[in-house]
Design a protein around this motif. Structure first.
Motif, PDB file in Angstrom:
ATOM      1  N   TYR A 272       0.844  -1.200   0.000  1.00 13.12           N
ATOM      2  CA  TYR A 272       0.000   0.000   0.000  1.00 13.12           C
ATOM      3  C   TYR A 272       0.876   1.246   0.000  1.00 13.12           C
ATOM      4  N   SER A 273       0.296   2.375  -0.416  1.00 16.93           N
ATOM      5  CA  SER A 273       1.049   3.624  -0.636  1.00 16.93           C
ATOM      6  C   SER A 273       2.283   3.374  -1.507  1.00 16.93           C
ATOM      7  N   PRO A 274       2.115   2.696  -2.659  1.00 14.15           N
ATOM      8  CA  PRO A 274       3.282   2.306  -3.466  1.00 14.15           C
ATOM      9  C   PRO A 274       3.967   3.445  -4.205  1.00 14.15           C
ATOM     10  N   VAL A 275       3.348   4.619  -4.257  1.00 20.22           N
ATOM     11  CA  VAL A 275       4.036   5.759  -4.895  1.00 20.22           C
ATOM     12  C   VAL A 275       4.399   6.815  -3.862  1.00 20.22           C
ATOM     13  N   GLY A 276       4.328   6.451  -2.582  1.00 26.17           N
ATOM     14  CA  GLY A 276       4.710   7.367  -1.520  1.00 26.17           C
ATOM     15  C   GLY A 276       3.563   7.619  -0.567  1.00 26.17           C
TER      16      GLY A 276
ATOM     17  N   TYR B  84       5.157   8.426 -11.649  1.00 28.42           N
ATOM     18  CA  TYR B  84       4.380   7.494 -10.838  1.00 28.42           C
ATOM     19  C   TYR B  84       4.351   6.102 -11.474  1.00 28.42           C
ATOM     20  N   GLN B  85       4.369   6.044 -12.781  1.00 31.17           N
ATOM     21  CA  GLN B  85       4.438   4.733 -13.442  1.00 31.17           C
ATOM     22  C   GLN B  85       5.763   4.037 -13.128  1.00 31.17           C
ATOM     23  N   ILE B  86       6.835   4.795 -13.079  1.00 32.95           N
ATOM     24  CA  ILE B  86       8.135   4.210 -12.748  1.00 32.95           C
ATOM     25  C   ILE B  86       8.140   3.721 -11.304  1.00 32.95           C
ATOM     26  N   LEU B  87       7.586   4.509 -10.400  1.00 36.25           N
ATOM     27  CA  LEU B  87       7.516   4.096  -8.998  1.00 36.25           C
ATOM     28  C   LEU B  87       6.730   2.792  -8.846  1.00 36.25           C
ATOM     29  N   LEU B  88       5.658   2.662  -9.596  1.00 38.65           N
ATOM     30  CA  LEU B  88       4.856   1.439  -9.536  1.00 38.65           C
ATOM     31  C   LEU B  88       5.582   0.265 -10.191  1.00 38.65           C
ATOM     32  N   ALA B  89       6.218   0.534 -11.330  1.00 45.44           N
ATOM     33  CA  ALA B  89       6.970  -0.529 -12.008  1.00 45.44           C
ATOM     34  C   ALA B  89       8.071  -1.055 -11.100  1.00 45.44           C
ATOM     35  N   TRP B  90       8.694  -0.169 -10.335  1.00 45.33           N
ATOM     36  CA  TRP B  90       9.747  -0.592  -9.406  1.00 45.33           C
ATOM     37  C   TRP B  90       9.173  -1.497  -8.318  1.00 45.33           C
ATOM     38  N   VAL B  91       8.039  -1.120  -7.739  1.00 45.82           N
ATOM     39  CA  VAL B  91       7.442  -1.923  -6.668  1.00 45.82           C
ATOM     40  C   VAL B  91       7.098  -3.323  -7.171  1.00 45.82           C
TER      41      VAL B  91
END
Length: 282
Positions: free
Chosen positions: A191-195, A222-229
């Motif tokens: 949860y809170s995967p983009v911060g 935000y797409q990069i942050l999600l792709a990383w998770v």
């Protein structure tokens, strides 16, 4: 699109969170449209909880999915610690099911640990699964020590997932928790995967290094942050957005494959933990 398997069900690795949704009547149509946009983009998981708006988020989800075939959805809800007892849990679940307009949820989570003995909570979670009101159960905001205690209970290893805070700016779970869950075949929900609000006084979406990687992929930060998770094994991300365009973009982030160089850039900006850290919670 990357996938995660939870209790035998394979789902896309990016779903839809609903925290803070359903609170403002004037936003209801837009929020329902955002859920529809996310589903149309390929999402299947919708994560909610009785706590969110004291049931208002579940009510909103119920309206949004009214005409969506049930087999196209994977519904997650959560029980409050104060309701996680033998005497109260089924009543709480029944209220959630009524608000959602369904006969069962796919996954029912113990939202966080409270005063009720874990053995009582787990026994009731398992009973509700046995009688068919949930397809599976799990936990949320559990750390390694909590999971080790859970695994000592007769039904503990039947847990289907654990949901915790995890994003590029909050990587503490990587030190030991993700490894423990992988070793025990327990999927992780982020949860809170983009911060998270106010997290480390940083704004991950405007970070220059995140933006640098985003430019390489012609993607948003935000797409990069999600792709990383979701590049981590058996990790499902549940970003929340009340904007239909952003909800679609979030789900499509599951198609982005980060390179080794991308990861080096992100790791340098936000290093992996080198010691055990307290579990971040909201």
């Amino acid at each position: 699109m990357q996938t995660v398997t939870i209790a035998g069900s394979e789902v896309p690795a990016i779903g839809l969170g609903t925290w803070n949704m359903g609170d403002e009547p004037s936003l209801q149509t837009q929020e329902i449209n955002a859920i529809h946009a996310g589903l149309a983009a390929g999402a299947k998981v919708i994560d909610t909880a009785e706590m969110y708006g004291s049931g208002r988020a579940e009510t909103l989800v119920g309206k949004a999915i009214k005409d969506v075939p049930r087999d196209q959805l994977y519904l997650i809800s959560k029980v409050l610690p104060t309701n996680a007892s033998k005497n109260r849990m089924e009543r709480s679940l029944d209220a959630s099911l009524k608000r959602l307009g369904v006969d069962e949820v796919d996954l029912y989570l113990y939202h966080w640990r409270g005063q009720i003995p874990l053995s009582e909570t787990v026994a009731e979670l398992q009973r509700l699964t046995t009688i068919g009101k949930t397809k599976a159960w799990g936990i949320s905001n559990f750390d390694v020590t909590d999971l080790e205690e859970l695994w000592q209970l007769p039904d503990g290893p039947k847990a289907a997932a654990n949901e915790d805070l995890f994003n590029l700016g909050s990587r503490g779970v990587e030190y030991s928790l993700l490894g423990w869950q992988a070793d025990h075949h327990l999927p992780f929900i982020a949860y809170s995967p983009v911060g998270a609000p106010g997290q480390l006084d940083t704004h991950l979406g405007s970070d220059p290094d995140v933006l640098k990687v985003a430019k390489r992929h012609q993607a948003t930060a935000y797409q990069i942050l999600l792709a990383w998770v979701v590049s981590h094994q058996q990790v499902l991300a549940i970003p929340q957005s009340s904007n239909p365009d952003l909800a679609k973009e979030n789900v499509l982030a599951g198609d982005i494959q980060l390179t080794a160089d991308d990861r080096r850039v992100l790791d340098k900006a936000y290093p992996a933990p080198t010691e055990k850290l307290p579990l971040d919670v909201l």
